[in-house]
Write a protein that holds these residues in place. Structure first.
Motif, short mmCIF file in Angstrom:
data_model
loop_
_atom_site.label_atom_id
_atom_site.label_comp_id
_atom_site.label_asym_id
_atom_site.label_seq_id
_atom_site.Cartn_x
_atom_site.Cartn_y
_atom_site.Cartn_z
N PHE A 1 34.56 40.39 43.27
CA PHE A 1 34.77 41.80 43.62
C PHE A 1 35.15 42.62 42.39
O PHE A 1 35.60 42.07 41.37
CB PHE A 1 35.86 41.92 44.68
N ASP A 2 34.99 43.91 42.49
CA ASP A 2 35.36 44.79 41.37
C ASP A 2 36.85 44.76 41.10
O ASP A 2 37.29 44.95 39.97
CB ASP A 2 34.92 46.23 41.66
N ASP A 3 37.65 44.56 42.16
CA ASP A 3 39.10 44.54 42.03
C ASP A 3 39.67 43.74 43.19
O ASP A 3 39.00 43.55 44.22
CB ASP A 3 39.66 45.97 42.04
N THR B 1 34.97 46.61 50.83
CA THR B 1 34.67 45.90 49.59
C THR B 1 33.52 44.93 49.79
O THR B 1 33.47 44.20 50.78
CB THR B 1 35.91 45.12 49.10
N ASP B 2 32.58 44.95 48.85
CA ASP B 2 31.46 44.02 48.88
C ASP B 2 31.34 43.38 47.50
O ASP B 2 32.09 43.70 46.58
CB ASP B 2 30.17 44.76 49.25
N ILE B 3 30.42 42.46 47.38
CA ILE B 3 30.20 41.78 46.10
C ILE B 3 29.85 42.82 45.03
O ILE B 3 29.07 43.75 45.27
CB ILE B 3 29.08 40.74 46.24
N ARG B 4 30.44 42.66 43.86
CA ARG B 4 30.26 43.66 42.80
C ARG B 4 28.80 43.70 42.33
O ARG B 4 28.08 42.70 42.39
CB ARG B 4 31.20 43.38 41.63
N GLN B 5 28.43 44.85 41.84
CA GLN B 5 27.07 45.08 41.34
C GLN B 5 27.13 45.36 39.83
O GLN B 5 28.10 45.89 39.32
CB GLN B 5 26.45 46.29 42.03
N PRO C 1 32.86 36.97 33.97
CA PRO C 1 32.37 36.24 35.14
C PRO C 1 30.86 36.40 35.32
O PRO C 1 30.23 37.25 34.67
CB PRO C 1 33.15 36.88 36.29
N PRO C 2 30.29 35.62 36.23
CA PRO C 2 28.85 35.72 36.48
C PRO C 2 28.44 37.12 36.91
O PRO C 2 29.24 37.87 37.48
CB PRO C 2 28.62 34.71 37.62
N VAL C 3 27.19 37.47 36.64
CA VAL C 3 26.65 38.77 37.07
C VAL C 3 25.36 38.53 37.85
O VAL C 3 24.72 37.48 37.75
CB VAL C 3 26.37 39.69 35.86
N GLY C 4 25.00 39.54 38.64
CA GLY C 4 23.80 39.45 39.48
C GLY C 4 24.18 39.05 40.89
O GLY C 4 24.80 38.00 41.10
N ARG C 5 23.83 39.87 41.87
CA ARG C 5 24.25 39.62 43.24
C ARG C 5 23.80 38.25 43.73
O ARG C 5 24.57 37.53 44.36
CB ARG C 5 23.72 40.71 44.16
#
Length: 369
Positions: free
Chosen positions: A198-200, A133-137, A155-159
């Motif tokens: 994360f995505d989940d 798992t990594d930071i969501r895109q 929630p916030p967006v953008g890596r």
């Protein structure tokens, strides 16, 4: 820019917030929460082998924390699967990964001199989800009302944005601050949920981190304070107060909610430990009567690591032969101390009274407060 549930909250403020967090009401609640937490830690430290209880309590938290995310399994299914996974459901296997993530996080924290990091959060979430798992895109992640499906938070967006907010979260988690550690935990928990990196698995990851943080701050010897059951019982309030912090900066009520959760959970766990100790004493008397004074001391530990036990658990835990292990378990089953359940080609020996204590509300355990 004003907050809107429909728009990504890229303006999520850094922590700590620029307001007094330790109000009179918060300080009053801190007194009782810290007292219960201290009582729990004293009960834990007084145990000859605290690790005996940690596994079972971690499984209870795994079940409750997963249930918050609508991953539902029963206590019996979870404990059985922890011993015999062959017939475990997908939900049960997912809940079991929560326990693995907790112990993984505890080991990583020890390796890093008690530091809570973004990297550790990624590892914990990876263990929970069973995938790297990594930071969501990208966009598309949001929190919806479970009944109406209406978007209540984005929630916030953008890596880069998410990474910056996580770095602030990490710095706050490890900062030398005048805030009480329980207040610090409540603030950090809100922020992690608001970043939703994360995505989940965000909620479960955040709740694992709560327990680990109390160990890092030396408030508990082991991460056995699991607030998920309290959150289940007050789930609507949990989400309402999280949202109130976002909408209007209502930190006081959120912090008091989390302090209530700590106080109630610490008390419940302390009562469970006391009841389990009493049951262990009854088992010791039965072992003495049925087996004699030369039974291995480790046998009690094996029987109380979790309610389901196999013959090979006794063989490995006590260093005895298989026939000797069968003799011990059969004697306890004949005395009514253990129930027997067939699982494939082997027997599972169930400590039913232990299971009852783990499932019971406080009122069924003790009148002691």
């Amino acid at each position: 820019m004003s907050w809107s549930p429909e728009a990504p909250y890229n303006d999520l403020p850094p922590i700590p917030p620029a307001q007094n967090l330790e109000t009179v009401s918060v300080l009053k609640k801190l007194v009782t929460a810290r007292a219960e937490l201290s009582g729990l830690n004293e009960a834990l430290v007084s145990l000859p082998n605290p690790s005996v209880f940690v596994n079972s309590l971690a499984l209870l938290e795994a079940q409750a924390s997963s249930e918050i995310e609508n991953i539902v399994t029963t206590t019996d299914e979870l404990f059985r699967a922890d011993t015999h996974r062959a017939d475990a459901s997908a939900a049960t296997r997912e809940a079991l990964r929560y326990k693995i993530a907790l112990f993984h996080g505890q080991e990583r924290m020890r390796q890093r001199a008690d530091l809570m990091t973004v990297g550790m959060a990624k590892e914990i979430c990876s263990e929970i989800r069973g995938t790297e798992t990594d930071i969501r895109q990208g966009e598309g992640t949001y929190i919806g009302n479970p009944v109406t499906g209406r978007r209540i938070y984005t929630p916030p967006v953008g890596r880069q944005v998410i990474e910056e907010k996580l770095q602030n979260w990490e710095q706050f988690m490890n900062a030398a601050t005048d805030l009480d550690p329980l207040v610090q935990m409540a603030v950090a928990h809100y922020q992690f949920e608001a970043i939703h990196p994360f995505d989940d698995g965000n909620g479960r990851t955040g709740r694992v981190i709560n327990g680990l943080m109390l160990v890092a701050k030396e408030l508990l010897r082991e991460p056995i304070l699991y607030v998920s059951q309290y959150i289940i019982q007050h789930k609507n309030e949990y989400y309402r107060l999280l949202n109130a912090v976002t909408k209007s900066g209502a930190w006081e009520k959120w912090i008091i909610y989390m302090l209530h959760a700590v106080e109630a959970t610490a008390r419940s766990t302390r009562l469970k430990i006391k009841a389990i100790q009493q049951l262990q004493e009854q088992f010791a008397e039965q072992l003495l009567a049925d087996i004699g004074p030369h039974y291995p001391v480790a046998l009690s530990d094996v029987l109380f690591e979790q309610p389901y036990c196999r013959v090979r658990d006794v063989v490995d835990g006590c260093g005895v032969s298989r026939p000797t292990a069968v003799k011990y378990l059969s004697a306890l089953a004949d005395a009514g101390m253990l129930a027997v359940q067939r699982a494939g080609r082997e027997n599972l020996y169930i400590n039913a009274r232990f299971m009852h204590i783990l499932r019971s509300p406080d009122a069924d355990l003790s009148a002691d407060s």
